[in-house]
Design a protein around this motif. Structure first.
Motif, PDB file in Angstrom:
ATOM      1  N   MET A   1       3.039  -0.710   7.480  1.00 33.72           N
ATOM      2  CA  MET A   1       1.627  -0.392   7.630  1.00 33.72           C
ATOM      3  C   MET A   1       1.421   1.118   7.684  1.00 33.72           C
ATOM      4  O   MET A   1       2.313   1.858   8.099  1.00 33.72           O
ATOM      5  N   GLN A 173       7.954  -4.881  -3.475  1.00 33.51           N
ATOM      6  CA  GLN A 173       7.003  -3.856  -3.911  1.00 33.51           C
ATOM      7  C   GLN A 173       7.703  -2.783  -4.730  1.00 33.51           C
ATOM      8  O   GLN A 173       7.171  -2.306  -5.730  1.00 33.51           O
ATOM      9  N   SER A 209      -1.541  -6.930  -2.200  1.00 34.94           N
ATOM     10  CA  SER A 209      -0.419  -6.889  -1.253  1.00 34.94           C
ATOM     11  C   SER A 209      -0.245  -5.494  -0.656  1.00 34.94           C
ATOM     12  O   SER A 209      -0.003  -5.351   0.547  1.00 34.94           O
ATOM     13  N   LEU A 212      -2.816  -4.776   2.020  1.00 37.07           N
ATOM     14  CA  LEU A 212      -2.552  -5.507   3.254  1.00 37.07           C
ATOM     15  C   LEU A 212      -1.415  -4.885   4.056  1.00 37.07           C
ATOM     16  O   LEU A 212      -1.467  -4.818   5.279  1.00 37.07           O
ATOM     17  N   THR A 213      -0.385  -4.408   3.359  1.00 34.06           N
ATOM     18  CA  THR A 213       0.785  -3.900   4.061  1.00 34.06           C
ATOM     19  C   THR A 213       0.684  -2.417   4.410  1.00 34.06           C
ATOM     20  O   THR A 213       1.293  -1.963   5.382  1.00 34.06           O
ATOM     21  N   LYS A 214      -0.065  -1.639   3.615  1.00 34.67           N
ATOM     22  CA  LYS A 214      -0.101  -0.190   3.823  1.00 34.67           C
ATOM     23  C   LYS A 214      -1.426   0.332   4.364  1.00 34.67           C
ATOM     24  O   LYS A 214      -1.453   1.394   4.991  1.00 34.67           O
ATOM     25  N   SER A 216      -3.690  -1.540   6.243  1.00 33.98           N
ATOM     26  CA  SER A 216      -4.186  -2.271   7.406  1.00 33.98           C
ATOM     27  C   SER A 216      -3.904  -1.451   8.647  1.00 33.98           C
ATOM     28  O   SER A 216      -2.815  -0.880   8.776  1.00 33.98           O
TER      29      SER A 216
END
Length: 217
Positions: A1, A173, A209, A212-214, A216
């Motif tokens: 994140m 990723q 994706s 959502l992962t970076k 958020s």
């Protein structure tokens, strides 16, 4: 994140300050100072982090900029910079601040992705490709800047390489990123014959994706 990146960078710069060299003044042995190049190097990185993590409208950022403008290298001035920086770090670590601009950026990218997915579903592959690739390139640049990487005048391939070599992306990723610059170049140069619907769908899925992962909190 992305908050994990910020937190790690706050820690790095806190440790880096301990290595800033204070010297005795020739005019007075009681006074300490830091050469401009030494304190400015640290302050530039610190200012960039506060701006990215908390935002330009925060009192932390405004106070830090003012302290930089008033700094001539004397120990009390440099220590003021450190004090403002640690205040920003404490409030960030405590969860009391967040960057509205970054949140809004994630929402905007999400809107682009939603439009791209809708366009693809309606059979407008080319429109979907442009929307998805534009969102992809912008969010990669924004994330690279947060990671302390220079994106000015860099191609998307160069940004991807920098993110990978710096360990800022990994796993699936990292593998998927290898295919993205080629798709992006075809889309933004209107070379539609080289882009198939599954490739557009892969870009859309990747950006979703990545957000959502970076992006958020």
């Amino acid at each position: 994140m992305i908050n994990d990146v910020f937190a790690r960078r706050f820690q790095e710069l806190t440790a880096a300050f301990d290595k800033v060299p204070f010297e005795r003044s020739r005019a007075s042995s009681d006074d300490l100072y830091v050469k401009r190049g030494d304190w400015m190097r640290w302050a530039t990185s610190a200012q960039s982090l506060i701006r990215a993590a908390i935002g330009e409208d925060s009192p932390h950022y405004r106070n830090f900029v003012a302290a930089v403008e008033n700094c001539n290298g004397w120990d009390h001035e440099v220590l003021t910079l450190r004090g403002v920086f640690l205040s920003a770090k404490d409030d960030f670590d405590g969860g009391y601040v967040f960057n509205v601009d970054l949140t809004v950026s994630g929402e905007v990218f999400g809107d682009f992705v939603a439009l791209a997915r809708q366009s693809l579903a309606e059979g407008h592959k080319d429109v979907a490709a442009v929307l998805a690739c534009a969102a992809l390139e912008d969010c990669l640049k924004r994330y690279a800047n947060v990671c302390g990487l220079n994106t000015q005048d860099k191609t998307m391939q160069e940004i991807v390489n920098a993110l990978k070599s710096g360990g800022h992306v990994g796993g699936a990723q990292k593998t998927l990123l290898d295919t993205m610059p080629k798709i992006r170049n075809s889309a933004l140069h209107a070379d539609w014959a080289k882009i198939a619907e599954p490739e557009v769908a892969s870009v859309i899925g990747f950006v979703e994706s990545f957000l959502l992962t970076k992006f958020s909190p």
